[in-house]
Design a protein around this motif. Structure first.
Motif, PDB file in Angstrom:
ATOM      1  N   PHE A  89       0.825  -1.197   0.009  1.00 33.47           N
ATOM      2  CA  PHE A  89      -0.165  -0.146   0.162  1.00 33.47           C
ATOM      3  C   PHE A  89       0.805   1.349   0.010  1.00 33.47           C
ATOM      4  CE2 PHE A  89      -3.352  -2.785   1.117  1.00 33.47           C
ATOM      5  CZ  PHE A  89      -4.316  -2.227   0.669  1.00 33.47           C
ATOM      6  N   TRP A  90       2.105   1.112   0.036  1.00 28.66           N
ATOM      7  CA  TRP A  90       2.899   2.427  -0.251  1.00 28.66           C
ATOM      8  C   TRP A  90       2.627   3.053  -1.382  1.00 28.66           C
ATOM      9  CZ3 TRP A  90       5.673   3.491  -4.623  1.00 28.66           C
ATOM     10  CH2 TRP A  90       5.980   2.592  -5.605  1.00 28.66           C
ATOM     11  N   PHE A  91       2.068   2.166  -2.652  1.00 28.64           N
ATOM     12  CA  PHE A  91       1.934   2.896  -3.751  1.00 28.64           C
ATOM     13  C   PHE A  91       0.545   3.314  -3.958  1.00 28.64           C
ATOM     14  CE2 PHE A  91      -0.726   2.101  -7.788  1.00 28.64           C
ATOM     15  CZ  PHE A  91       0.004   2.950  -8.592  1.00 28.64           C
ATOM     16  N   VAL A  92      -0.492   2.958  -3.044  1.00 26.34           N
ATOM     17  CA  VAL A  92      -1.693   3.430  -3.009  1.00 26.34           C
ATOM     18  C   VAL A  92      -1.478   4.687  -2.116  1.00 26.34           C
ATOM     19  CG1 VAL A  92      -3.926   3.011  -2.022  1.00 26.34           C
ATOM     20  CG2 VAL A  92      -2.775   1.189  -3.327  1.00 26.34           C
ATOM     21  N   ARG A  93      -0.729   4.745  -1.214  1.00 26.10           N
ATOM     22  CA  ARG A  93      -0.554   5.938  -0.229  1.00 26.10           C
ATOM     23  C   ARG A  93      -0.012   7.085  -1.218  1.00 26.10           C
ATOM     24  NH1 ARG A  93       3.759   9.420   1.323  1.00 26.10           N
ATOM     25  NH2 ARG A  93       3.465  10.107   3.433  1.00 26.10           N
ATOM     26  N   ASP A  94       1.042   6.690  -1.877  1.00 29.01           N
ATOM     27  CA  ASP A  94       1.769   7.726  -2.658  1.00 29.01           C
ATOM     28  C   ASP A  94       0.711   8.215  -3.770  1.00 29.01           C
ATOM     29  OD1 ASP A  94       3.617   7.907  -1.417  1.00 29.01           O
ATOM     30  OD2 ASP A  94       5.170   7.283  -2.788  1.00 29.01           O
ATOM     31  N   LEU A  95      -0.065   7.390  -4.571  1.00 31.82           N
ATOM     32  CA  LEU A  95      -0.904   7.548  -5.293  1.00 31.82           C
ATOM     33  C   LEU A  95      -1.857   8.865  -4.740  1.00 31.82           C
ATOM     34  CD1 LEU A  95      -1.490   7.375  -8.417  1.00 31.82           C
ATOM     35  CD2 LEU A  95      -3.127   5.326  -7.658  1.00 31.82           C
ATOM     36  N   PHE A  96      -2.198   8.622  -3.447  1.00 32.15           N
ATOM     37  CA  PHE A  96      -3.134   9.558  -2.892  1.00 32.15           C
ATOM     38  C   PHE A  96      -2.723  10.815  -2.694  1.00 32.15           C
ATOM     39  CE2 PHE A  96      -5.319  11.152   0.929  1.00 32.15           C
ATOM     40  CZ  PHE A  96      -6.751  11.516   0.371  1.00 32.15           C
ATOM     41  N   VAL A  97      -1.516  10.629  -2.270  1.00 34.12           N
ATOM     42  CA  VAL A  97      -0.777  11.718  -1.872  1.00 34.12           C
ATOM     43  C   VAL A  97      -0.450  12.757  -2.963  1.00 34.12           C
ATOM     44  CG1 VAL A  97       1.544  13.044  -1.095  1.00 34.12           C
ATOM     45  CG2 VAL A  97       0.290  11.256   0.190  1.00 34.12           C
ATOM     46  N   THR A  98      -0.364  12.168  -4.201  1.00 30.79           N
ATOM     47  CA  THR A  98      -0.084  12.727  -5.690  1.00 30.79           C
ATOM     48  C   THR A  98      -1.487  13.341  -5.987  1.00 30.79           C
ATOM     49  OG1 THR A  98       1.386  11.048  -6.368  1.00 30.79           O
ATOM     50  CG2 THR A  98       0.373  12.294  -7.952  1.00 30.79           C
ATOM     51  N   ALA A  99      -2.513  12.765  -5.814  1.00 31.88           N
ATOM     52  CA  ALA A  99      -3.713  13.317  -6.154  1.00 31.88           C
ATOM     53  C   ALA A  99      -4.052  14.585  -5.319  1.00 31.88           C
ATOM     54  CB  ALA A  99      -4.926  12.388  -5.777  1.00 31.88           C
ATOM     55  N   LEU A 100      -3.508  14.700  -4.057  1.00 27.51           N
ATOM     56  CA  LEU A 100      -3.775  15.798  -3.277  1.00 27.51           C
ATOM     57  C   LEU A 100      -2.852  17.103  -3.843  1.00 27.51           C
ATOM     58  CD1 LEU A 100      -3.449  14.602   0.429  1.00 27.51           C
ATOM     59  CD2 LEU A 100      -5.419  14.913  -0.776  1.00 27.51           C
ATOM     60  N   VAL A 101      -1.627  16.726  -4.327  1.00 27.42           N
ATOM     61  CA  VAL A 101      -1.022  17.711  -4.807  1.00 27.42           C
ATOM     62  C   VAL A 101      -1.205  17.940  -6.536  1.00 27.42           C
ATOM     63  CG1 VAL A 101       0.960  17.496  -3.346  1.00 27.42           C
ATOM     64  CG2 VAL A 101       1.062  16.341  -5.503  1.00 27.42           C
ATOM     65  N   SER A 102      -2.270  17.470  -6.832  1.00 26.79           N
ATOM     66  CA  SER A 102      -2.688  17.608  -8.309  1.00 26.79           C
ATOM     67  C   SER A 102      -3.206  19.055  -8.726  1.00 26.79           C
ATOM     68  CB  SER A 102      -3.857  16.504  -8.671  1.00 26.79           C
ATOM     69  OG  SER A 102      -4.815  16.789  -8.031  1.00 26.79           O
ATOM     70  N   PRO A 103      -3.559  19.875  -7.808  1.00 36.74           N
ATOM     71  CA  PRO A 103      -3.880  21.164  -8.338  1.00 36.74           C
ATOM     72  C   PRO A 103      -2.509  21.940  -8.575  1.00 36.74           C
ATOM     73  CG  PRO A 103      -5.081  20.765  -6.315  1.00 36.74           C
ATOM     74  CD  PRO A 103      -4.077  19.423  -6.611  1.00 36.74           C
ATOM     75  N   LEU A 134       6.619   8.585  -0.571  1.00 33.55           N
ATOM     76  CA  LEU A 134       7.897   7.368  -0.179  1.00 33.55           C
ATOM     77  C   LEU A 134       8.507   6.993  -1.084  1.00 33.55           C
ATOM     78  CD1 LEU A 134       5.065   5.176   1.795  1.00 33.55           C
ATOM     79  CD2 LEU A 134       6.442   6.744   2.934  1.00 33.55           C
ATOM     80  N   ARG A 135       8.218   7.248  -2.473  1.00 33.95           N
ATOM     81  CA  ARG A 135       9.276   7.063  -3.524  1.00 33.95           C
ATOM     82  C   ARG A 135       8.690   7.916  -4.567  1.00 33.95           C
ATOM     83  NH1 ARG A 135       9.128   0.770  -5.183  1.00 33.95           N
ATOM     84  NH2 ARG A 135       9.233   1.784  -7.097  1.00 33.95           N
ATOM     85  N   PRO A 136       9.584   8.375  -5.493  1.00 34.16           N
ATOM     86  CA  PRO A 136       9.528   9.701  -6.361  1.00 34.16           C
ATOM     87  C   PRO A 136       8.765   9.096  -7.529  1.00 34.16           C
ATOM     88  CG  PRO A 136      11.664   9.048  -6.251  1.00 34.16           C
ATOM     89  CD  PRO A 136      11.028   8.284  -5.093  1.00 34.16           C
ATOM     90  N   ASP A 137       8.947   7.944  -8.005  1.00 37.11           N
ATOM     91  CA  ASP A 137       8.309   7.313  -9.455  1.00 37.11           C
ATOM     92  C   ASP A 137       6.839   7.547  -9.400  1.00 37.11           C
ATOM     93  OD1 ASP A 137       8.223   5.403  -7.318  1.00 37.11           O
ATOM     94  OD2 ASP A 137       8.848   3.696  -8.638  1.00 37.11           O
ATOM     95  N   VAL A 138       6.070   7.578  -8.414  1.00 35.29           N
ATOM     96  CA  VAL A 138       4.727   7.612  -8.614  1.00 35.29           C
ATOM     97  C   VAL A 138       4.259   8.910  -9.114  1.00 35.29           C
ATOM     98  CG1 VAL A 138       2.620   7.720  -7.343  1.00 35.29           C
ATOM     99  CG2 VAL A 138       4.038   5.819  -6.749  1.00 35.29           C
ATOM    100  N   PRO A 139       4.787  10.116  -8.533  1.00 35.09           N
ATOM    101  CA  PRO A 139       4.188  11.332  -8.933  1.00 35.09           C
ATOM    102  C   PRO A 139       4.991  11.806 -10.322  1.00 35.09           C
ATOM    103  CG  PRO A 139       5.998  11.765  -7.276  1.00 35.09           C
ATOM    104  CD  PRO A 139       5.376  10.313  -7.230  1.00 35.09           C
ATOM    105  N   PHE A 140       5.936  11.093 -10.438  1.00 33.01           N
ATOM    106  CA  PHE A 140       6.826  11.297 -11.950  1.00 33.01           C
ATOM    107  C   PHE A 140       5.995  10.810 -13.123  1.00 33.01           C
ATOM    108  CE2 PHE A 140       9.998   9.869 -15.058  1.00 33.01           C
ATOM    109  CZ  PHE A 140       9.881  11.214 -15.924  1.00 33.01           C
ATOM    110  N   PHE A 141       5.576   9.506 -13.014  1.00 30.27           N
ATOM    111  CA  PHE A 141       4.793   8.967 -14.017  1.00 30.27           C
ATOM    112  C   PHE A 141       3.394   9.275 -13.960  1.00 30.27           C
ATOM    113  CE2 PHE A 141       8.618   6.374 -13.844  1.00 30.27           C
ATOM    114  CZ  PHE A 141       8.896   5.893 -15.304  1.00 30.27           C
ATOM    115  N   PHE A 142       2.977   9.682 -12.888  1.00 24.79           N
ATOM    116  CA  PHE A 142       1.379  10.405 -12.739  1.00 24.79           C
ATOM    117  C   PHE A 142       1.573  11.375 -13.797  1.00 24.79           C
ATOM    118  CE2 PHE A 142      -1.784  12.875 -11.157  1.00 24.79           C
ATOM    119  CZ  PHE A 142      -2.863  12.087 -11.108  1.00 24.79           C
TER     120      PHE A 142
END
Length: 308
Positions: A89-103, A134-142
């Protein structure tokens, strides 16, 4: 990338309002299931600890029940500053944080799209988590998925290109697997050039997998498999610690502790994990859809599109 592409699939009518609406949706589809699954996992593993504190799985956790404090348990469930007890769930957590900074991503993608990609790509290559991830690849590829959407880049990859890129990807993966024979890892530190080269392989893999799935999805078999897309999140959620339990239970049944039987053991455990996970998801979706929706972030098998 797919999540970023889906998240920004809207018109130009008040895009910021749409972004905030989708952030609220991601709380239900991502963060609530994270809390639910990690809460259940924590209770189960703590019960195992109280029954058998020497159970082999416990030593692999990022929580030491012998000395854990309230901050450890909070992070174990909510993943505020560290990965949760169910590590996937590190991935799900980072995906949610990415959504939070999507603006912020929306503003950057409109005003300086390639500069934003360069900055996030640099953070990914350098391994900088930017404090909040937790890892930078999630926001980058998002973010790359956002660019594909906003720049209306072509999504179709020809069959010939797919085959060529897939073959090339398999080849470079094989070469990478041989690296320990020619590179000194005695200090347990990967050389920078090899770490960067390994990371860049992902771009080739993205194109190869994107093309293969794209063409498979147009076949009768692919269409049939696609009907079960709604269970993918559930399988991701349940696969650990189920896979770990199966490995512990099945390993003593192997005739010998050799490389061959280790491969047989892994293949058997992974196959059983997928079968049990998908089967449980289908049954829960059929007989207790409300509970399945909670565990699966609102995704039901009757849905056919809109998955993250």
């Amino acid at each position: 990338m797919i999540s970023g592409w889906l998240f920004f699939s809207f018109g130009n009518n008040d895009p910021m309002k749409t972004v905030f609406t989708r952030i609220r949706g991601r709380f239900t589809s991502l963060y609530l299931p994270l809390v639910f699954w990690n809460g259940v996992c924590l209770v189960v593993l703590y019960a195992i600890y109280k029954t058998n504190p020497y159970y082999p799985l416990l030593s692999e956790l990022n929580i030491n029940f012998n000395v854990a404090g309230w901050k450890d348990y909070i992070n174990g469930i909510f993943a505020l500053t560290r990965r949760p007890i169910s590590f996937q769930f590190w991935f799900v957590r980072d995906l949610f944080v990415t959504a939070l900074v999507s603006p912020l991503f929306l503003l950057v993608s409109r005003r300086a799209p390639w500069l934003g990609a360069a900055a996030l790509g640099t953070a990914w290559i350098c391994g900088w988590s930017m404090v909040i991830f937790l890892r930078p690849d999630v926001p980058f590829f998002f973010y790359l998925g956002i660019l594909v959407r906003l720049k209306q880049l072509p999504l179709i990859i020809s069959r010939e290109t797919t085959i060529a890129v897939a073959a090339f990807f398999v080849a470079i993966v094989c070469v990478r697997a041989l690296a320990p024979f020619v590179v000194d890892f005695s200090d347990n530190i990967m050389p920078t050039w090899l770490r960067v080269s390994t990371a860049l392989m992902r771009f080739v893999g993205v194109i190869a997998c994107w093309g293969m799935l794209q063409h498979m999805a147009q076949t009768p078999r692919g269409i049939s498999i696609g009907k079960y897309g709604g269970v993918a999140f559930f399988l991701h959620s349940v696969h650990w610690p189920l896979l770990a339990f199966l490995k512990i239970w099945i390993w003593p049944l192997m005739p010998a502790q050799t490389d061959l039987w280790m491969l047989v053991h892994d293949l058997t455990c992974v196959t059983l994990t997928v079968m049990i996970g998908v089967g449980a998801g289908v049954l829960l979706n059929r007989y207790v859809p409300a509970a399945f929706a909670l565990m699966n972030g609102g995704r039901l098998l009757k849905q056919t599109k809109g998955y993250e």
